[in-house]
Design a protein around this motif. Structure first.
Motif, short mmCIF file in Angstrom:
data_model
loop_
_atom_site.label_atom_id
_atom_site.label_comp_id
_atom_site.label_asym_id
_atom_site.label_seq_id
_atom_site.Cartn_x
_atom_site.Cartn_y
_atom_site.Cartn_z
N VAL B 19 19.87 80.32 42.94
CA VAL B 19 20.83 79.80 43.94
C VAL B 19 21.87 78.93 43.23
O VAL B 19 23.08 79.06 43.46
CB VAL B 19 20.10 79.00 45.04
N ASN B 20 21.40 78.06 42.36
CA ASN B 20 22.31 77.08 41.77
C ASN B 20 23.25 77.68 40.71
O ASN B 20 24.18 77.01 40.29
CB ASN B 20 21.50 75.91 41.18
N GLU B 93 17.68 91.40 56.49
CA GLU B 93 18.66 90.31 56.59
C GLU B 93 18.22 89.41 57.73
O GLU B 93 17.57 89.88 58.68
CB GLU B 93 20.05 90.91 56.83
N ILE B 94 18.60 88.13 57.69
CA ILE B 94 18.02 87.17 58.63
C ILE B 94 18.45 87.39 60.09
O ILE B 94 17.62 87.33 61.00
CB ILE B 94 18.30 85.69 58.18
N ILE B 95 19.74 87.68 60.34
CA ILE B 95 20.17 87.88 61.73
C ILE B 95 19.53 89.15 62.29
O ILE B 95 19.10 89.19 63.46
CB ILE B 95 21.71 87.96 61.84
N ALA B 96 19.45 90.18 61.44
CA ALA B 96 18.80 91.44 61.85
C ALA B 96 17.35 91.17 62.27
O ALA B 96 16.90 91.59 63.34
CB ALA B 96 18.84 92.44 60.70
N ALA B 125 26.73 80.54 54.00
CA ALA B 125 26.06 79.88 52.88
C ALA B 125 24.54 79.95 53.04
O ALA B 125 23.80 80.21 52.08
CB ALA B 125 26.53 78.44 52.78
N PHE B 126 24.06 79.74 54.27
CA PHE B 126 22.62 79.79 54.55
C PHE B 126 22.09 81.22 54.34
O PHE B 126 21.07 81.44 53.67
CB PHE B 126 22.40 79.31 55.98
N ASP B 131 19.41 85.49 51.06
CA ASP B 131 19.52 86.77 50.33
C ASP B 131 19.20 86.60 48.85
O ASP B 131 18.71 87.53 48.20
CB ASP B 131 20.94 87.36 50.48
N LEU B 132 19.46 85.41 48.33
CA LEU B 132 19.19 85.17 46.91
C LEU B 132 17.69 85.13 46.62
O LEU B 132 17.28 85.24 45.46
CB LEU B 132 19.89 83.90 46.44
#
Lengths: 321, 142
Positions: B19-20, B93-96, B125-126, B131-132
């Motif tokens: 992430v970083n 994916e999170i919304i899915a 960003a979240f 996804d990372l």
């Protein structure tokens, strides 16, 4: 689809504006087209909050535009179709309804003097196939509903038009997972870029039609696919209107309705993976025109249409060094 | 090199590094992402503390002394699908995944909890941060 271009190449897509009367009001509508003037007209509708650029790879497909006159438009308030110059539209929320949407498409087909056009749309453009076959079954030669279902609740979300939210980015990336991870990242990112061009409140206003006003769960028997053939063509990764939703919708309609699942693609097939979509849709169009002898399969795969996913699995995104 | 087990200490360290060092987390305003969130992986809770689009720390078993704005809950199997190199439909994916839980009432998916205004205020960003997890899982974060 040509993946690369040479300096000086000109794509033979032409744009123009046509004036269309909708609910008694003049609207200036932008259309792009490619293909012979006497080709089979194929009218293409973009998804909620987007514009006709979603169809740019279909419009540029040399084989399909040999036979079909492919036309893609921007709905009013989308892309290059400005709001009507009469009326104080800025004093009310933009809200799309089934009645207005269907009338817009029929009125546009009339204004362009399209004879026996095939209609194709995705998402809200897919769902409207049910209203078109219910209310105007004699206006189109066939309807192709991409990502189409009898009911698609839950996406009329207040955060998509909210002062504490960066709606430019959120209206796009709320849709990120509607695309298949197998689709090329470049094409998925361009789809998001197109979403980022939407005017304030328009995506949410379209979703009023998509998630609230459109509900055919108890009236699929009114959808007259016997008169106007209807193809329900949904992608494997579409979590809003799944391939299973598509099969149930086609079964509920009965005669004239066919469901086909597109494997390894999602809710924006024409823009998230143009090479695969153009190959899939060539099969559907061949069925519409009677050039295909076999029945369409229940599931089409990349292998069936001779497309090798490249890279075969989604590219591993490497962290920066 | 053996890849670390999903959600082990080594795995989280590699994830933090992924992430970083991600270019997208530093652009388009994502470097203003400042909300802590938790992840429930089965019965295990991990707090991700975020500042300026970077993960400051990863805290197992957060307590009343910690603060967070939102979270994601799901069983371990759903998360293991989520981080797969080619994740299966609806846990990709999170919304899915949340949609299949929250709107369609299906089991086996992830679910968002917490402050929706902060979720949508930081959505990309979240979402990218989540996804990372897939990137870290398939590259070992190196």
């Amino acid at each position: 689809m040509s993946a690369t271009h040479q300096h000086g190449d000109v794509e033979p897509i032409e744009g123009k504006y046509v004036h269309v009367e909708i609910e008694g009001v003049d609207h200036r509508i932008y259309v792009e087209e490619n293909g012979p003037a006497d080709g089979v007209p194929l009218l293409c509708q973009h998804t909620a909050g987007n514009n006709c650029q979603e169809w740019r790879h279909l419009l540029a497909d040399e084989e399909l535009t040999d036979r079909f006159r492919i036309i893609a438009h921007d709905l009013p308030y989308h892309g290059k179709s400005v709001p009507p110059t009469t009326g104080e539209w800025w004093t009310e929320d933009y809200t799309m309804t089934a009645k207005r949407f269907a009338e817009t498409l029929v009125s546009l087909a009339d204004a362009l003097e399209l004879e026996d056009p095939i209609y194709m749309g995705s998402s809200m453009g897919g769902n409207i196939c049910l209203e078109l076959a219910d209310w105007y079954p004699d206006r189109f030669r066939a309807l192709i509903g991409l990502e189409c279902g009898a009911h698609s609740p839950g996406f009329y979300i207040d955060w998509l038009d909210h002062p504490q939210v960066n709606t430019t980015e959120v209206n796009a990336y709320a849709c990120w997972g509607l695309m298949a991870p197998q689709s090329p990242e470049q094409a998925r990112r361009e789809t998001m870029y197109l979403y980022e061009q939407g005017a304030n409140g328009v995506f949410k206003g379209d979703l009023y039609y998509y998630s609230v006003d459109h509900d055919y769960r108890d009236k699929l028997d009114q959808v007259n696919a016997a008169e106007c053939p209807l193809y329900v063509v949904n992608g494997e990764y579409d979590y809003l209107t799944t391939p299973e939703d598509g099969r149930q919708t086609a079964e509920g309609i009965g005669e004239g309705a066919v469901a086909v699942e597109m494997a390894e693609i999602g809710h924006f097939p024409m823009s998230e993976h143009p090479e695969l979509f153009n190959a899939y849709i060539a099969e559907i169009l061949a069925d519409v025109t009677g050039d295909r002898e076999e029945t369409l399969p229940e599931v089409m795969t990349p292998e069936d249409v001779g497309i090798e996913l490249h890279p075969p699995a989604p590219a591993r995104e490497k962290p920066a060094d | 090199m053996n890849e670390p087990e999903f959600a082990s200490h080594e795995w989280w360290e590699a994830y933090k590094e992924t992430v970083n060092s991600d270019p997208e987390m530093a652009v388009r305003g994502h470097d203003r992402f400042d909300e802590n969130f938790y992840l429930d992986i089965g019965d295990e809770r991990v707090l991700i503390e975020v500042e300026g689009g970077r993960i400051e720390s990863i805290v197992p078993n957060p307590t009343l002394n910690h603060q967070w704005s939102f979270g994601v809950e799901g069983d371990r199997e759903a998360w293991e699908e989520f981080v797969r190199e080619t994740p299966p439909a609806f846990n990709h994916e999170i919304i899915a995944s949340h949609y299949r839980s929250a709107v369609r009432n299906e089991d086996g998916h992830l679910r968002l909890t917490g402050d929706n205004e902060k979720i949508f205020g930081n959505l990309r960003a979240f979402q990218r941060t989540l996804d990372l997890m897939r990137v870290a899982h398939n590259d070992g974060g190196s």
